[in-house]
Design a protein around this motif. Structure first.
Motif, PDB file in Angstrom:
ATOM      1  N   VAL A  50      25.411   6.981  52.870  1.00 41.59           N
ATOM      2  CA  VAL A  50      24.457   6.214  53.669  1.00 41.59           C
ATOM      3  C   VAL A  50      24.657   4.724  53.447  1.00 41.59           C
ATOM      4  CG1 VAL A  50      22.017   5.620  53.919  1.00 41.59           C
ATOM      5  CG2 VAL A  50      22.702   8.007  53.819  1.00 41.59           C
ATOM      6  N   SER A  79      23.430   9.797  49.646  1.00 46.67           N
ATOM      7  CA  SER A  79      22.890   8.434  49.697  1.00 46.67           C
ATOM      8  C   SER A  79      23.995   7.397  49.521  1.00 46.67           C
ATOM      9  CB  SER A  79      21.813   8.240  48.627  1.00 46.67           C
ATOM     10  OG  SER A  79      22.356   8.381  47.322  1.00 46.67           O
ATOM     11  N   GLY A  87      26.108  11.845  54.657  1.00 46.56           N
ATOM     12  CA  GLY A  87      25.372  10.583  54.588  1.00 46.56           C
ATOM     13  C   GLY A  87      25.972   9.512  55.466  1.00 46.56           C
ATOM     14  N   GLY A 127      18.293   6.650  53.864  1.00 41.83           N
ATOM     15  CA  GLY A 127      18.744   5.879  55.012  1.00 41.83           C
ATOM     16  C   GLY A 127      17.703   4.896  55.512  1.00 41.83           C
ATOM     17  N   SER A 185      25.173  10.333  59.036  1.00 45.09           N
ATOM     18  CA  SER A 185      23.737  10.113  59.220  1.00 45.09           C
ATOM     19  C   SER A 185      23.420   8.658  59.512  1.00 45.09           C
ATOM     20  CB  SER A 185      22.986  10.568  57.965  1.00 45.09           C
ATOM     21  OG  SER A 185      21.613  10.275  58.058  1.00 45.09           O
ATOM     22  N   SER A 186      23.988   7.757  58.725  1.00 44.07           N
ATOM     23  CA  SER A 186      23.672   6.335  58.877  1.00 44.07           C
ATOM     24  C   SER A 186      24.397   5.694  60.053  1.00 44.07           C
ATOM     25  CB  SER A 186      24.014   5.577  57.586  1.00 44.07           C
ATOM     26  OG  SER A 186      25.370   5.765  57.227  1.00 44.07           O
TER      27      SER A 186
END
Length: 267
Positions: free
Chosen positions: A88, A85, A150, A194, A153-154
């Motif tokens: 993210v 996170s 993360g 996210g 991912s973002s």
């Protein structure tokens, strides 16, 4: 529009189930084409945020299935997911800045797709068996894996499994079954973090539908998710009839086709 999105979700679900990958690699291109075609302002942010919401629901189902098959390593997955996170947040800050243009986004996503295609292709040709380790590496390595997962991912709107599974399996020498299980749990938290972070962004421009929060357009995401859930079951059944090497080679071809289609979109 609603039924078209369900159909697209159905197709994405079949492919995701057949090739054994998270839906983010397929949700992101679909949503990107949709938001750009509709002329939505900040289409990249809408694409990534809405794709992360789709990925969250899909990864939650995948993680539950891992638990039902008694292949659940939830402690390790939660730790990596929470650390993810942080990555993210860094990625979300970059995405919502003026520098993360459509050209930059497509370039990054295409590079990611080509990396995945190469990985699957090599896996389809390799017969090498890794000497796996039973223990999870220390917190510093978990932070690297989670943070990098993360961030990717973002920046791309995917769950992060495309980098987490190779890192855990190839770099940290965990078995592929354990790597997939840990990644599935981590993706739940990474994708949840996210889309929530994007949903809390203030003064987001108008989306396609009225059902939006921040940069998350639930009106477009939910039909995709519904279709993907249905298609996923059929994809898994089809997967059982095909050889692993052909599935991996086929996925490499599919990913390359998606990469070229995204490049063509900008030309």
């Amino acid at each position: 529009m609603f039924f078209l999105l369900i159909l697209l979700g159905l197709i994405a679900g079949v492919m995701a189930g057949f090739f054994g990958v998270g839906g983010g690699l397929l949700f992101t291109p679909i949503l990107f084409f949709l938001f750009t075609s509709m002329g939505v302002e900040s289409a990249v942010s809408w694409t990534i945020a809405s794709s992360l919401f789709c990925t969250f629901t899909a990864s939650l189902s995948s993680s539950i299935q891992q638990k039902n098959h008694k292949n659940s390593f939830w402690r390790e997955g939660i730790v990596i997911g929470l650390l993810g996170s942080l990555g993210v947040y860094v990625g979300k800050t970059i995405v919502t800045s003026e520098y993360y243009t459509e050209d930059v986004f497509v370039s990054f996503f295409v590079i990611l797709l080509l990396f995945v295609a190469l990985l699957f292709y090599r896996r389809s040709k390799s017969n090498v068996t890794l000497q796996v380790k039973a223990e999870m590496p220390g917190l510093s390595k978990q932070f690297i894996a989670g943070g990098f997962g993360g961030l990717v991912s973002s920046l791309a709107g995917v769950g992060g499994g495309v980098v987490l599974v190779p890192m855990l399996n190839l770099a940290y020498r965990l078995s592929i079954a354990k790597a997939v299980s840990i990644s599935s749990m981590a993706i739940v938290l990474i994708s949840l973090s996210g889309w929530l972070q994007f949903a809390l962004v203030q003064n987001a421009p108008a989306g396609i539908t009225e059902f939006t929060l921040g940069f998350v357009d639930f009106g477009t995401s939910l039909p995709l998710v519904i279709g993907a859930f249905i298609g996923g079951f059929y994809g898994v059944k089809l997967n059982k009839r095909a050889s692993a090497s052909r599935v991996q080679l086929g996925f490499s071809i599919l990913v390359i086709a998606i990469a070229f289609s995204m490049i063509w979109k900008l030309l």
